[in-house]
Design a protein around this motif. Structure first.
Motif, PDB file in Angstrom:
ATOM      1  N   LYS A 213       0.866  -1.180   0.000  1.00 59.68           N
ATOM      2  CA  LYS A 213       0.000   0.000   0.000  1.00 59.68           C
ATOM      3  C   LYS A 213       0.899   1.224   0.000  1.00 59.68           C
ATOM      4  O   LYS A 213       1.811   1.334   0.816  1.00 59.68           O
ATOM      5  CB  LYS A 213      -0.894  -0.003   1.242  1.00 59.68           C
ATOM      6  N   PHE A 214       0.638   2.151  -0.907  1.00 61.45           N
ATOM      7  CA  PHE A 214       1.449   3.350  -1.070  1.00 61.45           C
ATOM      8  C   PHE A 214       0.884   4.506  -0.249  1.00 61.45           C
ATOM      9  O   PHE A 214      -0.329   4.734  -0.232  1.00 61.45           O
ATOM     10  CB  PHE A 214       1.473   3.785  -2.539  1.00 61.45           C
TER      11      PHE A 214
ATOM     12  N   SER B 244     -10.602   0.532   3.024  1.00 55.73           N
ATOM     13  CA  SER B 244     -10.880   1.301   4.235  1.00 55.73           C
ATOM     14  C   SER B 244     -11.119   2.783   3.974  1.00 55.73           C
ATOM     15  O   SER B 244     -11.767   3.461   4.762  1.00 55.73           O
ATOM     16  CB  SER B 244      -9.732   1.137   5.238  1.00 55.73           C
ATOM     17  N   GLN B 245     -10.589   3.317   2.867  1.00 59.04           N
ATOM     18  CA  GLN B 245     -10.748   4.727   2.558  1.00 59.04           C
ATOM     19  C   GLN B 245     -11.814   4.970   1.484  1.00 59.04           C
ATOM     20  O   GLN B 245     -11.962   6.106   1.031  1.00 59.04           O
ATOM     21  CB  GLN B 245      -9.407   5.311   2.081  1.00 59.04           C
TER      22      GLN B 245
ATOM     23  N   LEU C 182      -5.241   6.395  -1.625  1.00 56.95           N
ATOM     24  CA  LEU C 182      -5.772   5.093  -2.026  1.00 56.95           C
ATOM     25  C   LEU C 182      -7.242   4.970  -1.655  1.00 56.95           C
ATOM     26  O   LEU C 182      -7.638   5.236  -0.519  1.00 56.95           O
ATOM     27  CB  LEU C 182      -4.993   3.967  -1.341  1.00 56.95           C
TER      28      LEU C 182
ATOM     29  N   ASP D  55      -7.998  -3.962   0.480  1.00 57.64           N
ATOM     30  CA  ASP D  55      -8.139  -2.789   1.353  1.00 57.64           C
ATOM     31  C   ASP D  55      -9.122  -1.828   0.714  1.00 57.64           C
ATOM     32  O   ASP D  55      -8.900  -1.380  -0.412  1.00 57.64           O
ATOM     33  CB  ASP D  55      -6.773  -2.115   1.541  1.00 57.64           C
TER      34      ASP D  55
END
Lengths: 112, 114
Positions: free
Chosen positions: A99-100, B58-59, B45, B56
């Protein structure tokens, strides 16, 4: 947790003079670090990456960066700026899941 | 080698309308990412896929944003309904699944919500 701080939002240099773009990172993991460049209306292009090999990393177009663990820094340099270097530069740290986490960017202006 | 393809390049819509973006990653890249880049900020992201599964999100504002990656290749990102604050560039990236690997970015879709 990972985070990146780019210390200058704007940097202005004259053509032919050195470039220094500063980046500090925070990571709870042995980090991978990257610098990307973004020209107007273009996608992000990788300049260079660090992944725990040599601390001095050479990238494209004459750019290089030095990983300093003691200072948690990964500053980008170039000995001599060219007009075509004018763009926005992003420092990035990645975590163990790739993850960046991007910095807020530094806009480089090159004066003739 | 072909890069990451995104379409459309530009989109203008009115608030409360819906919009969809499409991304085709580099062939063989298992991991796909969607980012939101608001003017003057670094990309953030929204969602990360590994093959066709979500790693992921989450955002991702799930009340209005959705994304899918059917068959583990192409992906679409949808906003419904759009708000003014969704005006941004939406970037797609892909990478091999190896940790510390490079992400390759598409040119992005610039969304303006009026």
């Amino acid at each position: 947790a990972q985070s990146v701080t780019q210390l200058d939002s704007h940097v202005s240099v004259s053509e032919g003079t050195p470039v220094l773009l500063r980046c500090n990172y925070s990571s709870s993991y042995s980090p991978s670090l990257f610098w990307y460049v973004q020209h107007p209306n273009k996608g992000l292009q990788l300049l260079l990456k660090y992944t725990s090999a040599a601390t001095l990393v050479k990238g494209i177009n004459g750019f290089e960066a030095e990983f300093k663990k003691s200072e948690t820094s990964f500053h980008l340099t170039k000995p001599s700026a060219h007009m075509s270097d004018a763009a926005e530069y992003f420092c990035v740290v990645s975590d163990e899941f790739n993850k960046f986490y991007f910095g807020s960017g530094t806009k480089l202006n090159v004066k003739p | 080698e072909a890069g990451v393809a995104q379409s459309p390049r530009y989109k203008i819509i009115e608030k409360r309308q819906s919009v969809a973006f499409w991304c085709n990653p580099i062939s063989g890249h298992a991991t796909l990412y969607w980012y939101q880049q608001i003017l003057g900020q670094g990309p953030k992201l929204l969602i990360q896929f590994q093959n066709n599964g979500v790693v992921d999100d989450s955002q991702l504002p799930k009340d209005r944003f959705s994304a899918e990656r059917l068959k583990g290749v192409d992906s679409t990102l949808k906003i419904q309904p759009a708000k003014l604050e969704d005006s941004a560039v939406y970037l797609c990236a892909s990478s091999l699944e190896i940790v510390g690997n490079i992400q390759y970015f598409g040119a992005g879709t610039r969304l303006s919500v009026l």
